[in-house]
Write a protein that holds these residues in place. Structure first.
Motif, PDB file in Angstrom:
ATOM      1  N   UNK A  63      -3.733  -6.962  -4.853  1.00 50.82           N
ATOM      2  CA  UNK A  63      -2.476  -7.302  -4.181  1.00 50.82           C
ATOM      3  C   UNK A  63      -2.408  -6.787  -2.747  1.00 50.82           C
ATOM      4  N   UNK A  64      -3.187  -5.737  -2.440  1.00 52.03           N
ATOM      5  CA  UNK A  64      -3.205  -5.210  -1.074  1.00 52.03           C
ATOM      6  C   UNK A  64      -4.645  -5.009  -0.621  1.00 52.03           C
ATOM      7  N   UNK A  65      -4.799  -4.936   0.696  1.00 54.09           N
ATOM      8  CA  UNK A  65      -6.088  -4.694   1.333  1.00 54.09           C
ATOM      9  C   UNK A  65      -5.974  -3.484   2.249  1.00 54.09           C
ATOM     10  N   UNK A  66      -7.088  -2.807   2.452  1.00 58.06           N
ATOM     11  CA  UNK A  66      -7.144  -1.730   3.446  1.00 58.06           C
ATOM     12  C   UNK A  66      -7.816  -2.271   4.702  1.00 58.06           C
ATOM     13  N   UNK A  67      -7.162  -2.066   5.833  1.00 63.32           N
ATOM     14  CA  UNK A  67      -7.728  -2.523   7.089  1.00 63.32           C
ATOM     15  C   UNK A  67      -8.708  -1.535   7.664  1.00 63.32           C
ATOM     16  N   UNK A  68      -9.144  -1.802   8.884  1.00 61.68           N
ATOM     17  CA  UNK A  68     -10.059  -0.890   9.565  1.00 61.68           C
ATOM     18  C   UNK A  68      -9.291   0.327  10.063  1.00 61.68           C
ATOM     19  N   UNK A  69      -9.905   1.528   9.993  1.00 62.45           N
ATOM     20  CA  UNK A  69      -9.232   2.740  10.483  1.00 62.45           C
ATOM     21  C   UNK A  69      -8.825   2.608  11.946  1.00 62.45           C
ATOM     22  N   UNK A  80      -4.548   1.280   7.888  1.00 64.64           N
ATOM     23  CA  UNK A  80      -3.384   0.450   7.525  1.00 64.64           C
ATOM     24  C   UNK A  80      -3.616  -0.292   6.211  1.00 64.64           C
ATOM     25  N   UNK A  81      -2.555  -0.425   5.452  1.00 63.49           N
ATOM     26  CA  UNK A  81      -2.587  -1.161   4.194  1.00 63.49           C
ATOM     27  C   UNK A  81      -1.725  -2.402   4.370  1.00 63.49           C
ATOM     28  N   UNK A  82      -2.199  -3.545   3.875  1.00 59.54           N
ATOM     29  CA  UNK A  82      -1.476  -4.805   4.057  1.00 59.54           C
ATOM     30  C   UNK A  82      -1.585  -5.649   2.798  1.00 59.54           C
ATOM     31  N   UNK A  83      -0.688  -6.633   2.701  1.00 56.41           N
ATOM     32  CA  UNK A  83      -0.764  -7.564   1.581  1.00 56.41           C
ATOM     33  C   UNK A  83      -2.078  -8.337   1.643  1.00 56.41           C
ATOM     34  N   UNK A  84      -2.648  -8.601   0.485  1.00 60.29           N
ATOM     35  CA  UNK A  84      -3.781  -9.510   0.386  1.00 60.29           C
ATOM     36  C   UNK A  84      -3.200 -10.909   0.176  1.00 60.29           C
ATOM     37  N   UNK A  85      -3.350 -11.814   1.141  1.00 63.42           N
ATOM     38  CA  UNK A  85      -2.748 -13.146   0.988  1.00 63.42           C
ATOM     39  C   UNK A  85      -3.156 -13.836  -0.307  1.00 63.42           C
ATOM     40  N   UNK A  86      -4.376 -13.563  -0.781  1.00 58.15           N
ATOM     41  CA  UNK A  86      -4.873 -14.205  -2.004  1.00 58.15           C
ATOM     42  C   UNK A  86      -4.495 -13.427  -3.259  1.00 58.15           C
ATOM     43  N   UNK A  87      -3.605 -12.452  -3.095  1.00 60.79           N
ATOM     44  CA  UNK A  87      -3.201 -11.664  -4.258  1.00 60.79           C
ATOM     45  C   UNK A  87      -2.303 -12.423  -5.217  1.00 60.79           C
TER      46      UNK A  87
END
Length: 390
Positions: A63-69, A80-87
């Motif tokens: 449901x979420x993805x971790x971005x680049x530091x 940063x943590x963000x929604x995974x569009x394909x979640x």
């Protein structure tokens, strides 16, 4: 849809349990975008460890993805943590007078696919066929694993369709089929998905609030000018449906007609009225002319229609503010952007001329989604029910 069906329309199917903190974090990421874990913990009032446990669980569930530091001026880089569009995915259906639109959206509300059906008038059978065929097409765009991530189907439709025979131009027997149509159960059975049914005006309001020009407005009234006239209300950041799921039903407001007798606002402020006049002047061409990307060939009728409609919308705007103390009213419709601009400009002028002593004159805001708003709002209902905060 009968009274029984309407009751079902404001209820929602049972959904998998998800903790309040999980929903709150997903909701925050949807609204604010990528957010560092430390900021999530601070804003949610959680310990760093608790926030980490929840976000890692959401990540494991896709449901979420971790971005680049991201390196700041001091300290360790933040991730940063963000929604995974394909979640998650969902289906949205808007049932209209002349056409229905079915869309596939992802967890961020992006439209991935669309299928449209046109007809002389809507029937339960044609709308169910569109849902079945569209779902089959959309599934071909997704992997087998992603099929399991389709949260449901949301349907936005005018309530009591059988009462609008004169506007729909449909045989009574055909429209009577809507009276006993168990919409929620029928769409659930046709698609094999949880179904969420609601009023088209309210769900268009929901879509505009989530993804359109009203995204940052916590309290507003919404007016949508289509073949019918619809509306919705948002209070404290939430869509307000009312006891019967029909709050904001501006079409039914009593207003004086051209002959001075009281009629409903729908009869004097809707695109259907303009289509009638076009048909009287150019038989068989009304619908075609109104489907042009830019309206042309009937400037005089357009100007008269804008003036008449603006007067009704100005009255409706002041009514919404007087009853609910709303600071803003959003106006949109199924017409070209240039027409929307003209209509809103005239409404603003007329509202400024109204005696508003005792109330605050509202801000008039332009909607941005047009005819897509309802399908978007309907489609996101299953996602909200399963993953987010209502």
């Amino acid at each position: 849809m009968n009274d029984e069906g309407r009751s079902a329309a404001i209820a929602v199917p049972s959904t998998p349990e998800r903790s309040a903190n999980e929903r709150a974090i997903l909701n925050m990421l949807r609204q604010d975008g990528p957010t560092p874990a430390a900021e999530i913990a601070r804003r949610m009032g959680l310990s760093a460890q608790s926030a980490s446990v929840i976000t890692r669980k959401l990540e494991a569930e896709g449901l979420v993805l971790r971005g680049s530091p991201v390196r700041g001026k001091i300290g360790k880089p933040s991730t940063p943590i963000q929604l995974d569009p394909a979640g998650a995915f969902a289906i949205g259906l808007r049932i209209g007078r002349r056409r229905s639109d079915l869309i596939l959206i992802d967890l961020e509300g992006r439209v991935l696919g669309q299928k449209t059906a046109t007809y002389a008038y809507p029937t339960p059978a044609s709308c169910l066929d569109l849902a079945r065929a569209g779902l089959a097409e959309f599934k071909q765009m997704l992997s087998a694993d992603q099929h399991e991530r389709i949260a449901g189907i949301g349907i936005g439709m005018p309530f009591d369709l059988w009462n609008w025979l004169d506007l729909l131009g449909a045989p009574r027997a055909e429209m009577q089929a809507w009276h006993d149509f168990p919409a929620q159960d029928a769409f659930a059975e046709a698609t094999g998905l949880p179904a969420f049914v609601g009023n088209d005006g309210s769900l268009a309001c929901h879509g505009e609030h989530l993804f359109g020009g009203a995204r940052h407005l916590p309290d507003f009234g919404y007016i949508f000018v289509g073949a019918f006239l619809g509306g919705g209300i948002v209070l404290d950041g939430r869509l307000y449906l009312g006891a019967g799921g029909n709050a904001g039903a501006l079409a039914s407001l009593p207003v004086p007609g051209a002959d001075g007798r009281m009629t409903q606002m729908l009869e004097v402020a809707s695109i259907h009225q303009l289509e009638r006049r076009l048909e009287a002047r150019m038989p068989g061409n009304g619908q075609r002319l109104l489907q042009q990307p830019a309206w042309a060939g009937f400037d005089d009728l357009e100007a008269t229609w804008i003036e008449e409609t603006a007067r009704q919308l100005a009255s409706a705007t002041v009514t919404l503010v007087a009853v609910l103390d709303l600071p803003s009213v959003v106006i949109d419709g199924s017409f070209p952007a240039e027409v929307r601009q003209k209509l809103i400009a005239r409404v603003e002028t007329l509202v400024a001329q109204v005696d508003t002593r005792g109330i605050r004159r509202p801000q008039i805001v332009s909607g941005t989604l047009g005819i897509t708003a309802c399908a978007l709002g309907a489609g996101y209902r299953p996602i909200v029910a399963r993953y987010l905060v209502e």
